[in-house]
Scaffold this active site. Structure first.
Site, PDB file in Angstrom:
ATOM      1  N   LYS A  67       0.822  -1.212   0.000  1.00 51.74           N
ATOM      2  CA  LYS A  67       0.000   0.000   0.000  1.00 51.74           C
ATOM      3  C   LYS A  67       0.856   1.263   0.000  1.00 51.74           C
ATOM      4  O   LYS A  67       0.622   2.194  -0.778  1.00 51.74           O
ATOM      5  CB  LYS A  67      -0.951  -0.016   1.207  1.00 51.74           C
ATOM      6  CG  LYS A  67      -1.957  -1.156   1.187  1.00 51.74           C
ATOM      7  CD  LYS A  67      -2.918  -1.107   2.364  1.00 51.74           C
ATOM      8  CE  LYS A  67      -2.244  -1.507   3.651  1.00 51.74           C
ATOM      9  NZ  LYS A  67      -1.821  -2.914   3.688  1.00 51.74           N
ATOM     10  N   THR A  68       1.870   1.301   0.854  1.00 46.60           N
ATOM     11  CA  THR A  68       2.765   2.458   0.906  1.00 46.60           C
ATOM     12  C   THR A  68       3.549   2.593  -0.391  1.00 46.60           C
ATOM     13  O   THR A  68       3.755   3.702  -0.906  1.00 46.60           O
ATOM     14  CB  THR A  68       3.742   2.326   2.092  1.00 46.60           C
ATOM     15  OG1 THR A  68       2.991   2.190   3.303  1.00 46.60           O
ATOM     16  CG2 THR A  68       4.647   3.540   2.198  1.00 46.60           C
ATOM     17  N   ASP A 112      -0.857   6.832   6.309  1.00 40.59           N
ATOM     18  CA  ASP A 112      -0.833   5.402   6.620  1.00 40.59           C
ATOM     19  C   ASP A 112      -1.646   5.157   7.903  1.00 40.59           C
ATOM     20  O   ASP A 112      -1.773   6.052   8.731  1.00 40.59           O
ATOM     21  CB  ASP A 112       0.615   4.942   6.816  1.00 40.59           C
ATOM     22  CG  ASP A 112       0.765   3.436   6.702  1.00 40.59           C
ATOM     23  OD1 ASP A 112      -0.219   2.765   6.316  1.00 40.59           O
ATOM     24  OD2 ASP A 112       1.856   2.925   7.002  1.00 40.59           O
ATOM     25  N   THR A 161      -5.259  -1.402   7.118  1.00 49.05           N
ATOM     26  CA  THR A 161      -5.386  -2.856   7.143  1.00 49.05           C
ATOM     27  C   THR A 161      -6.770  -3.255   7.644  1.00 49.05           C
ATOM     28  O   THR A 161      -7.133  -4.423   7.582  1.00 49.05           O
ATOM     29  CB  THR A 161      -4.328  -3.474   8.079  1.00 49.05           C
ATOM     30  OG1 THR A 161      -4.446  -2.876   9.374  1.00 49.05           O
ATOM     31  CG2 THR A 161      -2.926  -3.234   7.544  1.00 49.05           C
ATOM     32  N   ARG A 220       6.351  -8.461   1.683  1.00 50.22           N
ATOM     33  CA  ARG A 220       7.214  -8.027   2.782  1.00 50.22           C
ATOM     34  C   ARG A 220       7.840  -9.233   3.485  1.00 50.22           C
ATOM     35  O   ARG A 220       9.025  -9.229   3.824  1.00 50.22           O
ATOM     36  CB  ARG A 220       6.431  -7.173   3.777  1.00 50.22           C
ATOM     37  CG  ARG A 220       7.288  -6.699   4.957  1.00 50.22           C
ATOM     38  CD  ARG A 220       6.515  -5.781   5.866  1.00 50.22           C
ATOM     39  NE  ARG A 220       6.219  -4.515   5.207  1.00 50.22           N
ATOM     40  CZ  ARG A 220       5.185  -3.741   5.504  1.00 50.22           C
ATOM     41  NH1 ARG A 220       4.319  -4.131   6.426  1.00 50.22           N
ATOM     42  NH2 ARG A 220       5.001  -2.593   4.876  1.00 50.22           N
TER      43      ARG A 220
END
Length: 342
Positions: A67-68, A112, A161, A220
């Site tokens: 997302k980032t 975020d 999230t 990740r």
């Protein structure tokens, strides 16, 4: 670092220094999420053709899916400045006012963990996103008055999230609401190979596939496991990541072929063996393995459910037939299943 963090998609302190160098800078370099990328590409091109700010975007999905990274890519594709903050950092209205007062035309402003904004800060964000103005309270008491400062049109991007925790008024101010889904093994293998090349590590086809298979569909975690396997290869092997080296390193980390670690296995074996497959409450499971109930629900359970090992029922958690087969536990008869003597 505790081994259990290897399977969590949440960003760990050591991830930050590595992620910057591994993140793609362009939409074409971003692997997976094809439908989402197509929608973003259309919105970006349309905004550039009109010379306007792109519509606000809300990105949601499990941690570690990008997302980032996508927020930074949007700013890069639009060729505009990128300002980032997070929900927990904005503790009062003045924190948000200071950032919004410095935003320039068409700039991307990324928040975020937007679901963790405080209510009064969130209310200030409403007018900024919808009307492009900031309302400032001047003075105190009966003489206080509200002054509206106009803002240039910008692109607000929120990442979360937990979409369900975002209030409906805030969610309604985003023109694009996009979900990121877990990645396939093929997509993750491509990510592992790309990251290995950026880290100057030689990785064989089978080794990349093995790492991809054990990272729970999360880039990740794939990059984190790659770094751990790279360390093992440099210390215990010749520096090259072969399939035997990858398997040995991942087994040493207690990450099995489905990406399950020690805590996942404790959860399942507790349900299967101690509680005869359930139903059993999450609080009871947490007490049995000395883990927080919230951590089990948010980090471990979703993936176990995706694999088909666990079901949530009104009475509690129940292990599936597939879980019995995978963990090699023989199903025990319940008390109510025991034949009656009379």
């Amino acid at each position: 670092m505790p081994e259990r963090q290897l399977i969590s998609g949440d960003r760990q302190p050591e991830d930050a220094q590595f992620e910057v160098g591994l993140r793609p800078r362009r939409l074409a370099d971003f692997t997976g999420q094809n439908k989402l990328k197509e929608n973003l590409d259309i919105a970006i091109q349309a905004a550039r053709m009109r010379g306007e700010a792109m519509d606000h975007v809300l990105l949601y999905g499990p941690p570690g899916l990008g997302k980032t990274t996508l927020a930074a890519i949007i700013a890069e594709e639009l060729e505009v400045p990128f300002t980032t903050t997070s929900g927990p950092v904005l503790q009062k209205k003045l924190d948000l006012t200071g950032i919004l007062s410095n935003i320039r035309a068409r700039q991307v402003f990324f928040i975020d963990e937007i679901h963790r904004l405080l209510p009064d800060v969130e209310e200030m964000l409403y007018s900024a996103l919808e009307d492009f103005r900031v309302d400032i309270l001047i003075g105190v008491g009966p003489g206080a008055r509200t002054h509206s400062l106009p803002m240039p049109k910008f692109t607000g991007i929120g990442a979360t999230t937990r979409q369900g925790l975002i209030s409906a008024p805030l969610r309604g101010r985003f023109g694009l609401v996009l979900r990121l889904d877990p990645y396939s093994a093929v997509e993750l293998e491509s990510i592992v190979k790309r990251s290995a090349a950026l880290l100057n590590v030689s990785v064989e086809e089978g080794a990349a596939a093995e790492i991809a298979r054990r990272c729970r569909g999360t880039p990740r975690i794939a990059n984190r496991l790659l770094r751990r396997v790279r360390d093992y290869a440099q210390v215990r092997a010749d520096g090259r990541i072969t399939l035997p080296v990858a398997e040995t390193a991942l087994n040493l980390l207690d990450v099995d072929r489905f990406g399950l670690d020690e805590i996942d296995q404790k959860i399942m074996l507790t349900i299967l063996d101690k509680y005869r497959g359930g139903p059993v409450g999450v609080g009871t499971i947490a007490a049995s393995i000395s883990e927080e109930a919230d951590t089990i629900e948010e980090v471990y359970e979703p993936y176990l459910i995706q694999l088909g090992f666990l079901n949530r029922t009104p009475r509690g958690r129940v292990a599936t037939e597939r879980a019995y087969e995978y963990f090699g536990v023989k199903r025990k008869l319940r008390d109510e299943d025991q034949p009656a003597l009379f």
